[in-house]
Design an enzyme around this catalytic site. Structure first.
Site, PDB file in Angstrom:
ATOM      1  N   PHE A  72       0.842  -1.207   0.000  1.00 43.53           N
ATOM      2  CA  PHE A  72       0.000   0.000   0.000  1.00 43.53           C
ATOM      3  C   PHE A  72       0.870   1.247   0.000  1.00 43.53           C
ATOM      4  O   PHE A  72       0.740   2.134   0.829  1.00 43.53           O
ATOM      5  CB  PHE A  72      -0.924  -0.042   1.218  1.00 43.53           C
ATOM      6  CG  PHE A  72      -2.218   0.702   1.039  1.00 43.53           C
ATOM      7  CD1 PHE A  72      -3.031   0.479  -0.064  1.00 43.53           C
ATOM      8  CD2 PHE A  72      -2.637   1.610   1.999  1.00 43.53           C
ATOM      9  CE1 PHE A  72      -4.230   1.158  -0.216  1.00 43.53           C
ATOM     10  CE2 PHE A  72      -3.837   2.297   1.868  1.00 43.53           C
ATOM     11  CZ  PHE A  72      -4.637   2.071   0.759  1.00 43.53           C
ATOM     12  N   GLY A  73       1.787   1.291  -0.959  1.00 38.15           N
ATOM     13  CA  GLY A  73       2.597   2.488  -1.161  1.00 38.15           C
ATOM     14  C   GLY A  73       1.862   3.423  -2.121  1.00 38.15           C
ATOM     15  O   GLY A  73       0.638   3.350  -2.258  1.00 38.15           O
ATOM     16  N   ARG A  74       2.635   4.247  -2.810  1.00 33.82           N
ATOM     17  CA  ARG A  74       2.009   5.252  -3.674  1.00 33.82           C
ATOM     18  C   ARG A  74       1.158   4.624  -4.775  1.00 33.82           C
ATOM     19  O   ARG A  74       0.067   5.097  -5.082  1.00 33.82           O
ATOM     20  CB  ARG A  74       3.083   6.145  -4.294  1.00 33.82           C
ATOM     21  CG  ARG A  74       3.815   7.036  -3.310  1.00 33.82           C
ATOM     22  CD  ARG A  74       4.941   7.783  -4.018  1.00 33.82           C
ATOM     23  NE  ARG A  74       5.847   6.848  -4.669  1.00 33.82           N
ATOM     24  CZ  ARG A  74       6.955   6.374  -4.101  1.00 33.82           C
ATOM     25  NH1 ARG A  74       7.303   6.769  -2.909  1.00 33.82           N
ATOM     26  NH2 ARG A  74       7.720   5.508  -4.743  1.00 33.82           N
ATOM     27  N   ILE A  75       1.652   3.550  -5.379  1.00 32.58           N
ATOM     28  CA  ILE A  75       0.913   2.948  -6.506  1.00 32.58           C
ATOM     29  C   ILE A  75      -0.312   2.195  -5.988  1.00 32.58           C
ATOM     30  O   ILE A  75      -1.417   2.320  -6.537  1.00 32.58           O
ATOM     31  CB  ILE A  75       1.845   2.032  -7.335  1.00 32.58           C
ATOM     32  CG1 ILE A  75       3.008   2.847  -7.904  1.00 32.58           C
ATOM     33  CG2 ILE A  75       1.059   1.362  -8.467  1.00 32.58           C
ATOM     34  CD1 ILE A  75       4.127   2.016  -8.533  1.00 32.58           C
ATOM     35  N   HIS A 107       5.833  -5.639 -19.681  1.00 35.78           N
ATOM     36  CA  HIS A 107       6.412  -4.735 -18.680  1.00 35.78           C
ATOM     37  C   HIS A 107       6.297  -3.262 -19.124  1.00 35.78           C
ATOM     38  O   HIS A 107       7.307  -2.568 -19.280  1.00 35.78           O
ATOM     39  CB  HIS A 107       7.876  -5.115 -18.399  1.00 35.78           C
ATOM     40  CG  HIS A 107       8.365  -4.631 -17.067  1.00 35.78           C
ATOM     41  ND1 HIS A 107       9.328  -5.270 -16.337  1.00 35.78           N
ATOM     42  CD2 HIS A 107       8.014  -3.547 -16.317  1.00 35.78           C
ATOM     43  CE1 HIS A 107       9.561  -4.617 -15.212  1.00 35.78           C
ATOM     44  NE2 HIS A 107       8.764  -3.565 -15.178  1.00 35.78           N
ATOM     45  N   ILE A 108       5.046  -2.839 -19.303  1.00 37.52           N
ATOM     46  CA  ILE A 108       4.810  -1.484 -19.835  1.00 37.52           C
ATOM     47  C   ILE A 108       3.960  -0.612 -18.903  1.00 37.52           C
ATOM     48  O   ILE A 108       3.385   0.388 -19.337  1.00 37.52           O
ATOM     49  CB  ILE A 108       4.119  -1.524 -21.227  1.00 37.52           C
ATOM     50  CG1 ILE A 108       2.855  -2.399 -21.184  1.00 37.52           C
ATOM     51  CG2 ILE A 108       5.092  -1.964 -22.299  1.00 37.52           C
ATOM     52  CD1 ILE A 108       1.993  -2.304 -22.447  1.00 37.52           C
ATOM     53  N   GLU A 150      12.382 -12.487 -16.747  1.00 38.87           N
ATOM     54  CA  GLU A 150      12.263 -11.648 -17.955  1.00 38.87           C
ATOM     55  C   GLU A 150      13.538 -11.737 -18.779  1.00 38.87           C
ATOM     56  O   GLU A 150      14.624 -11.782 -18.198  1.00 38.87           O
ATOM     57  CB  GLU A 150      11.998 -10.193 -17.539  1.00 38.87           C
ATOM     58  CG  GLU A 150      10.627 -10.041 -16.918  1.00 38.87           C
ATOM     59  CD  GLU A 150      10.280  -8.606 -16.522  1.00 38.87           C
ATOM     60  OE1 GLU A 150      10.953  -7.666 -16.985  1.00 38.87           O
ATOM     61  OE2 GLU A 150       9.324  -8.446 -15.757  1.00 38.87           O
ATOM     62  N   ARG A 182       6.856  -6.889  -9.497  1.00 42.29           N
ATOM     63  CA  ARG A 182       8.026  -7.579 -10.027  1.00 42.29           C
ATOM     64  C   ARG A 182       7.655  -9.045 -10.188  1.00 42.29           C
ATOM     65  O   ARG A 182       6.957  -9.622  -9.343  1.00 42.29           O
ATOM     66  CB  ARG A 182       9.225  -7.449  -9.082  1.00 42.29           C
ATOM     67  CG  ARG A 182       9.953  -6.118  -9.183  1.00 42.29           C
ATOM     68  CD  ARG A 182      10.702  -5.965 -10.518  1.00 42.29           C
ATOM     69  NE  ARG A 182      11.411  -4.698 -10.630  1.00 42.29           N
ATOM     70  CZ  ARG A 182      10.913  -3.572 -11.127  1.00 42.29           C
ATOM     71  NH1 ARG A 182       9.667  -3.534 -11.578  1.00 42.29           N
ATOM     72  NH2 ARG A 182      11.655  -2.479 -11.216  1.00 42.29           N
TER      73      ARG A 182
HETATM   74  C1  GLV Z   1       9.422  -0.400 -13.607  1.00 45.00           C
HETATM   75  O1  GLV Z   1       9.175  -1.567 -13.469  1.00 45.00           O
HETATM   76  C2  GLV Z   1       9.989   0.408 -12.576  1.00 45.00           C
HETATM   77  O2  GLV Z   1      10.400  -0.114 -11.535  1.00 45.00           O
HETATM   78  O3  GLV Z   1      10.073   1.628 -12.772  1.00 45.00           O
END
Ligand code: GLV
Length: 326
Positions: A155-158, A286-287, A268, A239
């Site tokens: 539960f960080g910024r993203i 990974h976009i 990856e 990740r």
């Molecule tokens: C992308 O995966 C990032 O860590 O910025």
């Protein structure tokens, strides 16, 4: 006075190059393929700064091969490619790019969530195949999003950005994190703290937003899939190694969960062939942060981090500033 020398492992974008070219005698790796390890080690040897991507490992070997290096700035928020304690030992500032990609990444996690629930990629493939017979009542039935329960792991910024998006869909939001958020944050985002097992057991969507650490490697393993609802979907924009891909493929095969949407992979650029074969999985390359604005901002932040070290400023996103006494 001659400028410090930098190795930059991608051409980057004009705005970032302007910063780098102003401060450094910068060498850019231009070929379309990723810089091979041997080239990286050779080219970084006499450099004062390295601006790299998450695909380049900054480890003991690289640091030993670059005795003049003072900063390693990755163009990513995740920094599992950098051995930060090793950087500290070598008196190298390690830096990442937090803050500029949160909303864009949350947007993409949301995109994956919607797309997997509503089987958009399967539908697109069907239309392109020329075999769609026209509308019918029971075609590509998916899962509802609105009103369902979203479980956010990390539960960080993203993760918080995802919670904000879920409000518009009248979802119940559970979150799990090593640190519980402040009550005002929980209230504002209408998010309830939950143990991981509770979150897995009650969520219709589980979305991962943790960094890769020894404690988060294979956080989602066979035991975790056993706890999830059979109708639940997994979304991973964090990740790859946070998920045990073989266990995920098995859980899907055994219908322990309904589907998965992945942007990141355990090894990856390889993807587990058992996942490639499945229609209930969406595979993105990974976009999550890949918009023109955000990738440009990330490159600018990395360039600024590198430049700061040579301007005698504390780099805005130094990961080992305290350890280095900056
Ligand atoms: C992308 O995966 C990032 O860590 O910025």
């Amino acid at each position: 006075m001659s400028k410090p020398k930098a190795l930059v492992t991608r051409p980057l974008f004009p705005a970032a190059r302007a910063i780098l070219d102003h401060h450094f005698d910068a060498e850019y790796w231009m070929p379309p393929e990723r810089i091979p390890r041997a080239e990286l080690l050779k080219r970084v040897a006499e450099k004062d700064a390295l601006v790299c991507l998450l695909t380049e490992k900054v480890d003991e070997e690289l640091l030993a091969a670059s005795p003049k290096l003072r900063v390693a700035a990755t163009v990513s928020v995740g920094y599992d490619n950098i051995d930060v304690p090793a950087c500290t030992r070598h008196k190298v500032v390690a830096a990442n790019t937090p803050g500029v990609l949160d909303e864009t990444t949350a947007d993409f996690a949301w995109t994956l969530l919607m797309a997997v629930a509503r089987r958009l990629v399967e539908g697109d493939a069907w239309m392109r195949s020329g075999t769609w017979p026209g509308w019918d009542l029971d075609q590509l039935l998916g899962g509802d999003v609105w009103g369902k329960t979203l479980g956010i792991v990390g539960f960080g910024r993203i993760g918080r950005g995802l919670a904000r998006r879920a409000q518009g869909f009248q979802m119940r939001v559970l979150y799990h994190d090593a640190n519980r958020a402040a009550l005002e944050v929980e209230r504002e985002l209408r998010a309830e703290f939950a143990g991981l097992d509770q979150l897995l057991g009650e969520s219709d969507f589980v979305s991962l937003h943790v960094p890769l650490l020894p404690e988060t490697r294979h956080l989602l393993s066979a035991a975790a899939f056993d706890k999830m609802k059979r109708t639940a979907y997994l979304i991973n924009t964090s990740r790859g190694p946070v998920v045990d891909e073989a266990a995920l493929a098995a859980a899907l095969e055994e219908k322990k969960i309904a589907g998965a949407a992945l942007d990141v992979y355990e090894h990856e650029p390889k993807v587990n062939p058992a996942l490639i074969a499945r229609k209930d999985v969406i595979l993105a390359p990974h976009i999550a942060s890949a918009t023109i604005d955000t990738r440009t901002n990330m490159a600018v932040v990395a360039a600024t981090n590198a430049a700061a070290v040579f301007e005698g400023r504390r780099p805005p996103n130094a990961l080992n500033a305290d350890a280095l006494g900056l």
